[in-house]
Structures are given as structure tokens and as C-alpha cells.
Scaffold this motif. Structure first.
Motif, short mmCIF file in Angstrom:
data_model
loop_
_atom_site.label_atom_id
_atom_site.label_comp_id
_atom_site.label_asym_id
_atom_site.label_seq_id
_atom_site.Cartn_x
_atom_site.Cartn_y
_atom_site.Cartn_z
N UNK A 49 3.60 1.45 -1.54
CA UNK A 49 3.99 1.53 -2.95
C UNK A 49 2.88 2.21 -3.76
N UNK A 50 1.67 1.78 -3.51
CA UNK A 50 0.52 2.35 -4.25
C UNK A 50 0.38 3.84 -3.96
N UNK A 51 0.50 4.21 -2.72
CA UNK A 51 0.36 5.62 -2.34
C UNK A 51 1.43 6.47 -3.01
N UNK A 88 0.81 -1.21 0.00
CA UNK A 88 0.00 0.00 0.00
C UNK A 88 0.85 1.26 0.00
N UNK A 107 3.06 5.81 -5.69
CA UNK A 107 2.81 5.87 -7.14
C UNK A 107 1.72 6.91 -7.43
N UNK A 108 0.67 6.89 -6.61
CA UNK A 108 -0.42 7.85 -6.80
C UNK A 108 0.09 9.28 -6.67
N UNK A 109 0.90 9.48 -5.63
CA UNK A 109 1.43 10.82 -5.39
C UNK A 109 2.37 11.22 -6.53
#
Lengths: 601, 370
Positions: free
Chosen positions: A29-31, A27, A33-35
């Protein structure tokens, strides 16, 4: 009950915890990437998003119109309704074409053409179905639009020229920009319907006529359909241009010269220099060329007479007898001859063992300069050439505007050629010979001039030695640049030219009650061999058309108070006095007695 | 049979209030996105999505409150039943988007692969539970579970549905891992899988190969196979912190973003609500997953423990793979985002999974498989 083997504690096992940690990292990693996408790369993706859905549609301005001096339209835009198909899907295209086939009676060929276009470029937004729709068709199509939103009816403009061929060369035509014009930035925006003036006034005043392009900023969806309009900036039409041309005169002259294979005629008003007529025959259909009609292009390109050549400004001819005036001025200004002095013409002039013949077989006998101009005696000027030398003749010719463009601002104007010692050495690697001087003195040999140069030259003489600037632009006032000749010289020449058109070679141009001044010209295309001369074949009328002499007339009217200077050149028209002078009379008649001229047309 | 249900229905709801609220919030976001994807209309999807969710909540609570021993007893039969459906769909199923995935039942269409995900976790937990300690250490003990994973995975892969097949393998291995398979064996089988990749590659469909290639280099074909990913990244990247506003996403409303109501719904959410909206949904999922783990870790029964871990991992896999692929972290394999993506089977399957999580929490003192 089975034995208890396993007892789980009330806490997570190691594996469960390990997996939980793994998930936490996932998660994170996902955050990140989103940022990253939304904060670091947002500008790039914002731009891509804009590019996706925002489109600019240029709105083309109307090209300016061109008028003659009386406000007759020479070039205009014809509005017509056109039917386009906008993004038709494959399945719907067949159905639409089925409907249009019955409603517009489209031919099989047209349908095949549309299908080919849609196949060739599936992303093409607009496919032209038909141009120039009638009102009945437009109203029918508007009705059909409710069921077939792909039908797109737009008002488009095509350039048209009401006088067609008569103004073909001088007004010119337009076309899509080529690579060179694109590099020069002639057009601010590239668009298939945005045209550039190719020749003539359309080219000269292209930037004025163009106008300012407008645009429509719209939002489109993924299949390219317009969702809404975001911004609108209207186009500004091009400025209109008023020229000095006289549509009436020009069409009259064009019909007059049309029977001849190749000819040109120029009328310049004195002293303003305003060009009233600038005709070149054969001509082409500027409307057809502007619309890129292949049939018009083919005829224009394949005609052996080269209709695309603007003969009045780019036709190179030997000036012939009218050039004798230049030799005469040079001689008078240099003072090597007195007006009353006589020279004997035995019918030929001998130089270095070679005989140069006068056009009059038996010779003119003992004549003065005035008589020599009047009767166009060659031997007289051969003698003057011997006394003057090439340098003085060439200098005088250049002073009178030969050998350089007149500055009329039309594309493709040629400079002509005034030969000199240096020119011959450079181009032909030969030394100048006195024989060359002899030929140049009567406007033959290597010397070349355009009809416009001849017209400007005669206008200078008519204007009493004050320079005349030929122009197509209507403007106030004119410069008064003296050429610096002695008044007696000009007065003498004017008298001699008037005489030439009263009793001399140009008498067929005479128009009662006016006095006409002028000089005829017969330019040899092929020299007369001694064999032909022995057989008495000096008249070129029996020869094939291509080998006949060029006929020309250079003059002005009225001789006592000059108003118009005129040049007519008929390619392979025979003798100037017979081929060109009568035509000059008809044009003079049209100019000064407008109502009487009709019967000759 | 002892009575383990020591709570009334009301107190059950109260105890799990946070958990249930989070599910409802995620679903509400889903309804809002379906509303927006429908162009600001309840029809055709948003209303149906809401209705389905109410049905799913009923199913979830029913499963949660059904005696765990019932599920324990019926686990094999459920698995065999869903496996039969998978066979059936492979032979006679309805074709949609180039894949044979659906069974039409007059009113509703069901996608057995979604239910297989839950049934697989259930049957694997049941299997490991039925073994005693000695049997658990036997060398060939993991062969049956591997077959249990492999058969449905191959069937799903042949549909073809690469996403669901990967989720099945992932969730299956998750349970086997929890059941005590040595880590090195998992690593070894992973390596084995990697080695067999060329063979699998030959059996993949062209579009699947293309998607993997595009994942490795998304810019090579922006109008063709790379279109999905590029448009999704544009939707995410152009939104910024606050987003473009509800119903105002240009990428989604002008149809540049494909599959916006199903697989790519997260991109649409991020476009309209920005980093804020995306983070909120992620936060809700993380809380849900964390709560599931918390509930699982306090369960005493082995069956419950295994099932809870497996189902939580299943939920995690869905969220991670879906969001990861939308962002370009993973190849585009077609995994729905639970409760938010449109689709009855996927929502029902997620509801059943969470129903089982609630069930094991509810029966936390029950020790099955001792």
C-alpha cells in the motif's frame, strides 16, 4: 524442574505468519501510494512546489515625460527614496518602531498607522513607513539595516507637473486603474503603483507613455523572504512626447485668466493647426490629483465652479455674435444678399407679434452687411435668418465644424449642438418655429458650441477657407482641405472682421502696428425681460455673477497675413467688447511682441 | 544455570552482520538527512545524531548479550519503573510543543513514553510466560494485560501524545494477539473502541480533532491545520523519480515543510532523493522487519517468541504509521521514524527494541516460561 507443557517448533506460528502477510500488504500500500504521488500526480505537485517558492516581482517602467514645443518639461517623474518594512515579526516590529521613532522622529500618529497596517494584513510584505527620505536619513537607514534587515529602502517615482495648474487640464493627471480600465486591458499588469492617464494628454498617449513592464523572478522561503534571484528582465521606460504647446504662453495666459472665476483661452497657429495654448480656468493641481492627495481632490470636487471641467473643449456655451459670421457666410454663399445691400434696423425685429430687440436700443438705422458685422447689429441678422431659414444656417454651421468634435483626441471633448427641425421634434417634441431661427442666427437659443469649435472655425476663416485641424502633436506638414467657399466671400468677411476690430465692437483688441481681425460675443445667460427693458436694465453688470452675460472674443492676428487664431471666453464676463477683447489684446501682444507683454501680466 | 551463550562476541557480530549492517545503513541515511535538514551543517543535529547512534549501538549490543533470564526476572520492575516515570512526567515534566513529555536530567532529556513501548512488550511477554496452559485458557486471563496496556496509554494520551498512545495500544494488542487471544475478541474490542469513539472524541484536544478532520479532508484549510499534510504531499509529489538532489529540496530548505527533521523527515528524503531514495529506505526497513520475523520464528522459548513478535510489530507500526501519515494515508499523529527522525529517546528505544530482538536470537534455545 517443572513439567514441560509447551514445546515450540522451529517454525513460525500461524498468527505470526498472518501478521507478516498483513505487514506485506501494508508495505505494498505504501509503495503504491508513493508511486501514485510521484508518478501520477507529480505534475500537479511540481506546480504547487513552484508556486510555493517562486515569485514574480514586477519592475515598473518610468512613465514617459511630456514636453512643450521648446523642450520645457510639462510632466515628469520625481525619484525619491522610500522606507518600507519588510515582513516584520510582531515582536521585532515594536523594537524597530522604537528605533525609528528616535532616528526618524516618527510621530505617534504615523506609528499607530504602521501598526494598524501590519495588524490588518499580517501577510502584507511591505509596509510604507516614509516617503521622500533625505540623503542624511538614507545613509542613516543603510547603517541601521545591518541590525534590522526588515528595513527596505527603495527608489520610487511619483509623477509631477512643474507648471501645475497652468497645464492641469491639457496635460491631465494619472491614477490607479478602475474596473472599466481593467476590463479594457489598459494596463498589462495590476500593481498599485502602475498608473493610468485619466484625462488630457496623459490619457490620450497613455499607451505610448506607459513603457514595458519588467519583472524579477525570485525564490522565497516559507516566510516570504527572498533567498535568491532566478531571473531579471528590466523594464523599458515609456516614450517621451513632444507637444505643440508653448509653456511660456500657456503660463502667461493662465495667470492672465486666473482672476476670473471661469474662463478659457485657445491659441491655434495657422495654417498648421498646432495648439499653442489651451487654458481652462479654474484649474487643479495635477500633481496632487495624481498622488491621490485628498485635500486636492476635495477642493477639485467641491468648488462650485467645477475645476475638473475642461472648459476649452467641454464647455458648452451659446456662441453668440461670432455665430453671425456663419449666418453671413450662409447668406453670401446662397446669394440672397449683396455686400452693398442695406437693411434698416429700427432697434427691434418683429415676428409673429413678438419683438426681438437689437442690443442697440435705438437701432443702427440703415446699414450694410459689413457695418452689421462691425457693429454687431442683431436686427440685420434676424432679417437674414428670415430669408435663409434654419436648414441653410444649420448646414453651414456643420460645414464649419459646429455640432461635432474637432478630433483633437482629448478625452471628454464635447460635440456642441447645432439645432435643426429634426432635433427639435425629437428632443422637445415641438415643431421648429421661425423664432428659433431668429435666435440661432445670432448664436443664441438652443445652439451650443465649445471654445475649441469657435477657435477652429475662426482659424478656417483666417486660413482663407482652408480647413485647419487643431492638434497637440507636433508633426510635419498639414492637409489642405478646401471648405469650398467663394474667394469673394472670404475676402469680404476678413475685411469686415478687420473693420470690427478697428472701429467696431472689437476695437479694444487692436494692437498697433498689427491689424487684428475678430468678433466679440456677448452670450445671454438669462433673457432680458420687457420689464427690465422698460426700466433700462439692459446692462447685466448689476446682476448677480451667475446671471451676467458670457463675454467672448474670437479673432486672429495679423489680419493681412494670419498667424494665430485666438478664442477667449470669460464666463459671466459681461460684454464681449469690454470683457474679452482687452484680454485678447494682451495675448496678441505676448504672441507677437514677446518682450513688451510682461507689464500686463 | 546452564550456559546458553555458545558464541563468542566476534561470531555473534558475524552471525548478525546483515541485520546490524541494515541498522547502520538506515542510521546513515538518518545522519545524511539531519545534515541536509540543518542546511548542510553538522551542527546542530547531524553530529549529535551520529554520536547518539554510537551510544545506542553500545546499548543495543549490551542488551543483546545480557542473559535473557536477567530480563525475564526484571521485566515487571522495568515496567513499573517506566510507569513511575510516566506518572512523574505527567506531574512535573517539561513542556514542549504544547505537550508535557520530557523529563530533564541536566544533560539529557528523556521521553518515558518511548521506553514504555518496549517495556510494555517486555512485561506482557513476561506475564503470558508465567502462565501455564490451563491458566492461559481461563476466561479472565486477558484482563491484567489489558490493564497493563490501558494505564500507560491513558497516561500518554493525557500528555497529550496521541501517536505514542496509539502505538502503545497497537503493540500491546499485537502481543496479546500473539499470546492467543481469539481473533473475534480482538475484533469485538475494536468495534467496542469504535463505539466509544465519540466519548474519546470529547476528550481529544482541539488540535488532535483538527488533525483527524484534516485527514478526512486535507484541502479544507491549506494554510492552517491542513498545511502540514499539504506541504508534505507537495514535497513527495514534486520530487519525481530521481528527486531534486541532496541539499536541493525546495520544500524543506525554504522551510515550507514543517517538522522536517522529526516526523516529516521521510517527505524530505523523498524530495531530495525521489522515488529511488524513498524506496531504498523502505526496502531497508522491510528487510529489517523480515529478518526480525525470521529470527523470531526460529526461537524455541515462549518468552522470546512473544517478545520478538511484539517488538517486530512495534517497529513495523512505527514505520507504517510515520510513512503513512506523511503520505496522507493516515491522520497526522506524530510518530517518529525509527533511527532517522531526530530525537534521543526514540532512537534509544528503537535500539533497545532491536537489542532485545538480537537477544532472543542469541538465546534462541533458551526456553523460558515452559
Amino acid at each position: 524442574m517443572r513439567k514441560k507443557l509447551y514445546d515450540l517448533p522451529y517454525r513460525p506460528t500461524r498468527r505470526l505468519f498472518g501478521l507478516f502477510i498483513f505487514e506485506v500488504f501494508s508495505f505494498i500500500l505504501i509503495f503504491s501510494r508513493l508511486a501514485f504521488l510521484q508518478f501520477w500526480e507529480d505534475e500537479r505537485y511540481n506546480l504547487l512546489s513552484q508556486k510555493n517558492c517562486v515569485r514574480f516581482f514586477p519592475i515598473l517602467p518610468q512613465r514617459g515625460e511630456i514636453y512643450d514645443k521648446n523642450g520645457h518639461i510639462l510632466a515628469t517623474n520625481d525619484g525619491s527614496y522610500r522606507l518600507f518594512l519588510e515582513n516584520p515579526s510582531k515582536s521585532r516590529l515594536e523594537k524597530i518602531l522604537g528605533v525609528l521613532k528616535t532616528e526618524l522622529s516618527l510621530s505617534e500618529k504615523e506609528i499607530a498607522c504602521i501598526q494598524e497596517k501590519s495588524l490588518k494584513s499580517p501577510y502584507l510584505s511591505l509596509i510604507l513607513v516614509r516617503d521622500k527620505l533625505s540623503w542624511k536619513e538614507v545613509s542613516l537607514l543603510v547603517f541601521l539595516q545591518s541590525t534590522w534587515p526588515e528595513l527596505n529602502i527603495t527608489l520610487g517615482y511619483t509623477r509631477s507637473y512643474p507648471y501645475e495648474e497652468a497645464f492641469g487640464h491639457v496635460v491631465g493627471y494619472i491614477g490607479s486603474s478602475n474596473a472599466q480600465e481593467e476590463n479594457q486591458g489598459v494596463l498589462p499588469v495590476k500593481h498599485p503603483d502602475y498608473r493610468v492617464g485619466k484625462v488630457g494628454l496623459e490619457r490620450t498617449f497613455n499607451s505610448t507613455l506607459l513603457g514595458k513592464i519588467g519583472f524579477r523572478k525570485v525564490e522565497t522561503n516559507a516566510v516570504g523572504r527572498i533567498v535568491r534571484q532566478l531571473e531579471l528582465s528590466p523594464a523599458v521606460s515609456g516614450e517621451c512626447i513632444k507637444t505643440t504647446l508653448d509653456a511660456d504662453l500657456q503660463s502667461f495666459v493662465y495667470t492672465l485668466l486666473k482672476p476670473y472665476k471661469a474662463a478659457s483661452c485657445i491659441v491655434i497657429e495657422i495654417p498648421s493647426g498646432a495648439i499653442r495654448c489651451l487654458v481652462s480656468v479654474p484649474s487643479y493641481s495635477p500633481t496632487g490629483l495624481s498622488q491621490g492627495k485628498s485635500i486636492d481632490w476635495q477642493t477639485a470636487l467641491q468648488d462650485p465652479c467645477h475645476p475638473l471641467l475642461h472648459r476649452a473643449i467641454a464647455g458648452h456655451y451659446p456662441p453668440a455674435s461670432p455665430f453671425k459670421i456663419v449666418t453671413a457666410i450662409a447668406a453670401l454663399e446662397a446669394g440672397i444678399i449683396a455686400p452693398k445691400e442695406t437693411i434698416s434696423c429700427p432697434g427691434y425685429f418683429e415676428l409673429g407679434g413678438h419683438k426681438f430687440h437689437c442690443w442697440h436700443k435705438t437701432g443702427h438705422g440703415s446699414i450694410t452687411l459689413e457695418e452689421a458685422i462691425c457693429k454687431s447689429c442683431d436686427v440685420y441678422f434676424f432679417t437674414l435668418a428670415g430669408r435663409l431659414g434654419i436648414d441653410k444656417i444649420a448646414t453651414m454651421a456643420q460645414r464649419l465644424g459646429f455640432g461635432k468634435p474637432t478630433g483633437i483626441m482629448l478625452y471628454g471633448e464635447k460635440a456642441g449642438l447645432v439645432p435643426s427641425r429634426a432635433w427639435k421634434l425629437l428632443k422637445r417634441h415641438e415643431r421648429w418655429s421661425p423664432a428659433d431661427t431668429v435666435l440661432v442666427s445670432i448664436g443664441q437659443g438652443p445652439i451650443l458650441a465649445t471654445p475649441l469649435q469657435l477657435a477652429t472655425f475662426i482659424a478656417h476663416i483666417a486660413n482663407k477657407g482652408v480647413r485647419v485641424f487643431p492638434t497637440l502633436e507636433e508633426k510635419e506638414g498639414h492637409s489642405a482641405e478646401e471648405l469650398g467657399f467663394r474667394p469673394e466671400t472670404i475676402a469680404f468677411l476678413q475685411r469686415a472682421l478687420t473693420e470690427a476690430c478697428t472701429t467696431g465692437t472689437g476695437r479694444r483688441a487692436r494692437l498697433e502696428p498689427f491689424l487684428v481681425a475678430g468678433k466679440t460675443g456677448t452670450a445671454q445667460v438669462r433673457s432680458i425681460s420687457s420689464q427690465d427693458r422698460m426700466l433700462g436694465k439692459t446692462d447685466t453688470r448689476d446682476r448677480p455673477w451667475e446671471e451676467r452675460d458670457h463675454a467672448s472674443f474670437v479673432g486672429y492676428i495679423p489680419a493681412d497675413k494670419p498667424r494665430y487664431a485666438l478664442v477667449i471666453v470669460i464666463e459671466h464676463g459681461g460684454k464681449g467688447g469690454e470683457g474679452a477683447a482687452p484680454l485678447a489684446k494682451v495675448v496678441f501682444e505676448k504672441l507677437l511682441i514677446p518682450h513688451a507683454a510682461g507689464e500686463h501680466a | 544455570m546452564r550456559k546458553y551463550r555458545n558464541l563468542s562476541f566476534i561470531s555473534f557480530l558475524l552471525k548478525n552482520a546483515v541485520f546490524l549492517t541494515i541498522i547502520c545503513l538506515i542510521m546513515l541515511i538518518g545522519v545524511a538527512m539531519q545534515y541536509s535538514a540543518g542546511g548542510g551543517h553538522w551542527m546542530p543535529r547531524a553530529g549529535k545524531h551520529l554520536f547518539r547512534f554510537i551510544v545506542c549501538m553500545g546499548v543495543m549490543l549490551t542488551i543483546a548479550l545480557t542473559d535473557q533470564r536477567f530480563w525475564y526476572a526484571w521485566a515487571y520492575w522495568l515496567y513499573i519503573g517506566v510507569l513511575f516515570l510516566l506518572f512523574f512526567v505527567g506531574l512535573w515534566g517539561g513542556v514542549g510543543m504544547g505537550a508535557r513529555r520530557w523529563i530533564g536530567l541536566y544533560i539529557i532529556e528523556i521521553q518515558p513514553s518511548e521506553f514504555m513501548k518496549v517495556a510494555l512488550v517486555l512485561v506482557l511477554s513476561r506475564y503470558y510466560c508465567s502462565l501455564n496452559v490451563c491458566e492461559r485458557q481461563a476466561p479472565g486471563v486477558h484482563i491484567t494485560p489489558l490493564l497493563m496496556v490501558a494505564i500507560p496509554s491513558i497516561l500518554v494520551l493525557r500528555q497529550p501524545d496521541l501517536g505514542s498512545a496509539l502505538i502503545l495500544v497497537g503493540a500491546g494488542f499485537g502481543v496479546i494477539f500473539f499470546a492467543g487471544l481469539q481473533l473475534w475478541k480482538i475484533v469485538a474490542s475494536f468495534l467496542l473502541g469504535l463505539c466509544s469513539f465519540p466519548i474519546a472524541w470529547m476528550h481529544l484536544h482541539t488540535y488532535q480533532k483538527k488533525r483527524i478532520l484534516i485527514f478526512l479532508n486535507p484541502d479544507q484549510d491549506p494554510l492552517g491545520a491542513g498545511y502540514h499534510l499539504l506541504q508534505s504531499k507537495i514535497a513527495l509529489g514534486s520530487a519525481g523519480f530521481w528527486g531534486k538532489g541532496f541539499l536541493k529540496g525546495t520544500q524543506s530548505h525554504l522551510n515550507f515543510l514543517p517538522e522536517k527533521h522529526t516526523d516529516f523527515i521521510f517527505a524530505m528524503l523523498c524530495e531530495e532523493f525521489g522515488f529511488l531514495g524513498g524506496s531504498l529506505l523502505l526496502f531497508l526497513y522491510i528487510t529489517l522487519i523480515a529478518l526480525s520475523y525470521l529470527m523470531t520464528s526460529t526461537v524455541r522459548g515462549y518468552f522470546g517468541r512473544l517478545m520478538g513478535s511484539g517488538l517486530t510489530f512495534l517497529l513495523f507500526l512505527h514505520v507504517f504509521v510515520n510513512i503513512g501519515m506523511v503520505m496522507g494515508l493516515l491522520p497526522i499523529v506524530g510518530v517518529p521514524l525509527s533511527f532517522v527522525s531526530y530525537g534521543g529517546s526514540s532512537m534509544l528505544s528503537a535500539a533497545i527494541a532491536l537489542g532485545f530482538v538480537l537477544n532472543i536470537a542469541h538465546y534462541s534455545t533458551l526456553r523460558l516460561g515452559e
